[in-house]
Design a protein around this motif. Structure first.
Motif, PDB file in Angstrom:
ATOM      1  N   UNK A 127       0.845  -1.199   0.000  1.00 46.88           N
ATOM      2  CA  UNK A 127       0.000   0.000   0.000  1.00 46.88           C
ATOM      3  C   UNK A 127       0.880   1.249   0.000  1.00 46.88           C
ATOM      4  N   UNK A 128       0.262   2.358  -0.352  1.00 49.76           N
ATOM      5  CA  UNK A 128       0.947   3.657  -0.330  1.00 49.76           C
ATOM      6  C   UNK A 128       0.065   4.645   0.426  1.00 49.76           C
TER       7      UNK A 128
ATOM      8  N   UNK B 279      -6.806  -0.068   5.228  1.00 48.61           N
ATOM      9  CA  UNK B 279      -6.375   0.552   3.971  1.00 48.61           C
ATOM     10  C   UNK B 279      -5.684  -0.507   3.131  1.00 48.61           C
ATOM     11  N   UNK B 280      -6.008  -0.533   1.854  1.00 50.22           N
ATOM     12  CA  UNK B 280      -5.352  -1.464   0.945  1.00 50.22           C
ATOM     13  C   UNK B 280      -5.187  -0.805  -0.408  1.00 50.22           C
ATOM     14  N   UNK B 281      -3.939  -0.785  -0.901  1.00 44.36           N
ATOM     15  CA  UNK B 281      -3.689  -0.277  -2.251  1.00 44.36           C
ATOM     16  C   UNK B 281      -2.927   1.034  -2.261  1.00 44.36           C
TER      17      UNK B 281
ATOM     18  N   UNK C  30      -6.277  12.348  -2.928  1.00 46.13           N
ATOM     19  CA  UNK C  30      -7.693  12.457  -3.302  1.00 46.13           C
ATOM     20  C   UNK C  30      -8.580  11.470  -2.539  1.00 46.13           C
ATOM     21  N   UNK C  31      -7.964  10.407  -1.993  1.00 45.34           N
ATOM     22  CA  UNK C  31      -8.739   9.412  -1.245  1.00 45.34           C
ATOM     23  C   UNK C  31      -9.038   9.859   0.182  1.00 45.34           C
TER      24      UNK C  31
ATOM     25  N   UNK D 100     -10.315   0.809   0.294  1.00 43.72           N
ATOM     26  CA  UNK D 100      -9.937  -0.461  -0.337  1.00 43.72           C
ATOM     27  C   UNK D 100      -9.963  -0.256  -1.835  1.00 43.72           C
ATOM     28  N   UNK D 101      -8.794  -0.173  -2.436  1.00 36.92           N
ATOM     29  CA  UNK D 101      -8.709   0.027  -3.881  1.00 36.92           C
ATOM     30  C   UNK D 101      -9.162  -1.233  -4.605  1.00 36.92           C
ATOM     31  N   UNK D 102      -9.788  -1.100  -5.753  1.00 36.43           N
ATOM     32  CA  UNK D 102     -10.312  -2.241  -6.510  1.00 36.43           C
ATOM     33  C   UNK D 102      -9.208  -3.251  -6.757  1.00 36.43           C
TER      34      UNK D 102
END
Length: 424
Positions: free
Chosen positions: A383-384, A397-399, A404-405, A418-420
């Motif tokens: 993740x970043x 948090x993942x991804x 912007x998030x 959670x990013x796709x």
């Protein structure tokens, strides 16, 4: 024909969904523990320390990391011409192709593997517990009682017994009844999910119940054998044993390693825990860094402050950063002047500078309140986290997240990003 007295079958295909985003791309037994180990190192080390030199590791969910870690078994002295360690994923047969659908079904699908060793006894293990146990002592107990099946048990506090599969025994330790998560338990002996079977008993039961959907040891095989009069005994284990199946129990058992007198000792000479060691430089603690009650992995660089935390290999903690009560896994980079409180940060994550992680009031997680609890922040591998953000408690948090998030630069307590394709 090859003849082995006892072989082990290690069930390591579990998804580990209660560990949330930590297991979104790796199997639970491959999750790191104590800085340098992975969870599967503990049952594998128990095998070789107990003189069990033939181990079949049954994998299924996200097996790549696990397979790479085990390799041909060199760290555990399991690279043998006869026996050793074998990875056993589901495979396509001539008549059908199916996933492992239950613990016993997974073993049944590997009957041919076991038959080639013509064992007298088969040891069934899970790949997701932290403990040290001499299986040879359990085998002696099994032989001494002329048992068909021996189940490892551990005494639990009576007020917690309703959470476990409970066994009722007679004066000889023979099992007379089972209770699965009873409301009013009659005993405090909990099953550990570790079994020794006399081979012919196991083989007959697996074949007889092979059509049972989702065939499982606790639900099907053991009750079947008990009902037909097989001798089933309870072996009582009184050492340290921890199921690290939830984020809270995983965090707690890691933190116990850095107690002044740890309940679970990783440094005993007579019962070593073996793992795949990577060739990396020694750790570096800067002259003005502060480290208190921590495990610091090889190749880690600490320029800031670390309190009551587990820091994995190759971690970089920059100047001005403060890490408290956290598990920071291998290869994580944390920017300068960042504060990390009670977080589990998975491998190869990058956290920006001047962030605050684990702040504000606790609120229940809106997505999975039973998984993301106890005020923790859980960040998946790779993740970043961008610079200058504030992340609340009970969050996931993942991804590769961006500014912007984070509305107003914040992720409120109980929220998730959670990013796709990065989480479940």
């Amino acid at each position: 024909m090859i003849k082995k007295e006892m072989i082990a079958m290690l069930l390591a295909g579990g998804q580990g969904s209660r560990l949330g985003v930590l297991t979104s791309s790796i199997a639970k037994p491959a999750v790191t523990f104590g800085g340098k180990y992975r969870i599967i190192d503990f049952p594998l080390s128990n095998c070789i320390n107990s003189g069990v030199d033939t181990v079949g590791v049954l994998t299924q969910y996200q097996p790549l990391r696990l397979n790479t870690h085990i390799g041909i078994g060199i760290p555990w002295d399991l690279d043998r011409n006869v026996g050793g360690v074998s990875i056993l994923p589901p495979y396509e047969k001539s008549t059908n192709s199916e996933w492992y659908t239950g613990t016993a079904n997974a073993i049944y699908q590997n009957l041919k593997y076991m038959e080639q060793f013509n064992p007298e006894y088969v040891l069934i293990l899970g790949g997701d517990h932290i403990y040290k146990m001499d299986y040879e002592q359990m085998l002696e107990f099994h032989k001494g009682n002329k048992a068909d099946i021996t189940m490892a048990t551990i005494p639990v506090p009576m007020e917690e017994a309703h959470r476990f599969g409970i066994l009722i025994t007679d004066a000889e330790k023979r099992i007379v009844d089972f209770e699965e998560k009873p409301k009013n338990p009659r005993s405090n002996l909990a099953s550990m999910g570790i079994y020794i079977f006399t081979w012919k008993v196991l083989k007959e039961a697996l074949i007889t119940l092979s059509e049972q959907p989702g065939c499982d040891f606790g639900k099907h095989i053991i009750p079947y054998c008990h009902q037909r009069g097989d001798r089933v005994f309870a072996y009582e284990f009184n050492g340290y044993w921890k199921d690290v199946g939830t984020l809270t129990s995983y965090w707690e058992s890691n933190m116990e390693l850095i107690d002044l007198i740890p309940e679970f000792n990783l440094y005993e000479e007579f019962w070593k825990i073996y793992t795949k060691a990577e060739v990396i430089p020694p750790q570096y603690i800067a002259p003005d860094a502060i480290v208190e009650r921590a495990i610091i992995g090889e190749g880690a660089e600490v320029h800031g402050e670390v309190y009551n935390s587990i820091i994995g290999p190759g971690v970089l903690i920059r100047k001005g950063t403060v890490v408290r009560d956290s598990i920071i896994m291998k290869g994580v980079e944390i920017g300068h002047d960042t504060k990390v409180n009670k977080a589990i940060v998975a491998e190869n994550t990058v956290i920006g500078w001047e962030c605050e992680i684990g702040v504000g009031e606790e609120k229940p997680n809106v997505w999975k309140p039973d998984i993301y609890t106890d005020g923790m922040v859980t960040i998946a591998e790779n993740s970043v986290i961008p610079n200058y953000v504030r992340i609340g408690k009970n969050t996931a948090i993942s991804g590769g997240t961006t500014v912007d998030d984070y509305p107003s630069g914040r992720l409120e307590s109980g929220e998730n990003i959670i990013k796709v394709g990065d989480g479940r």
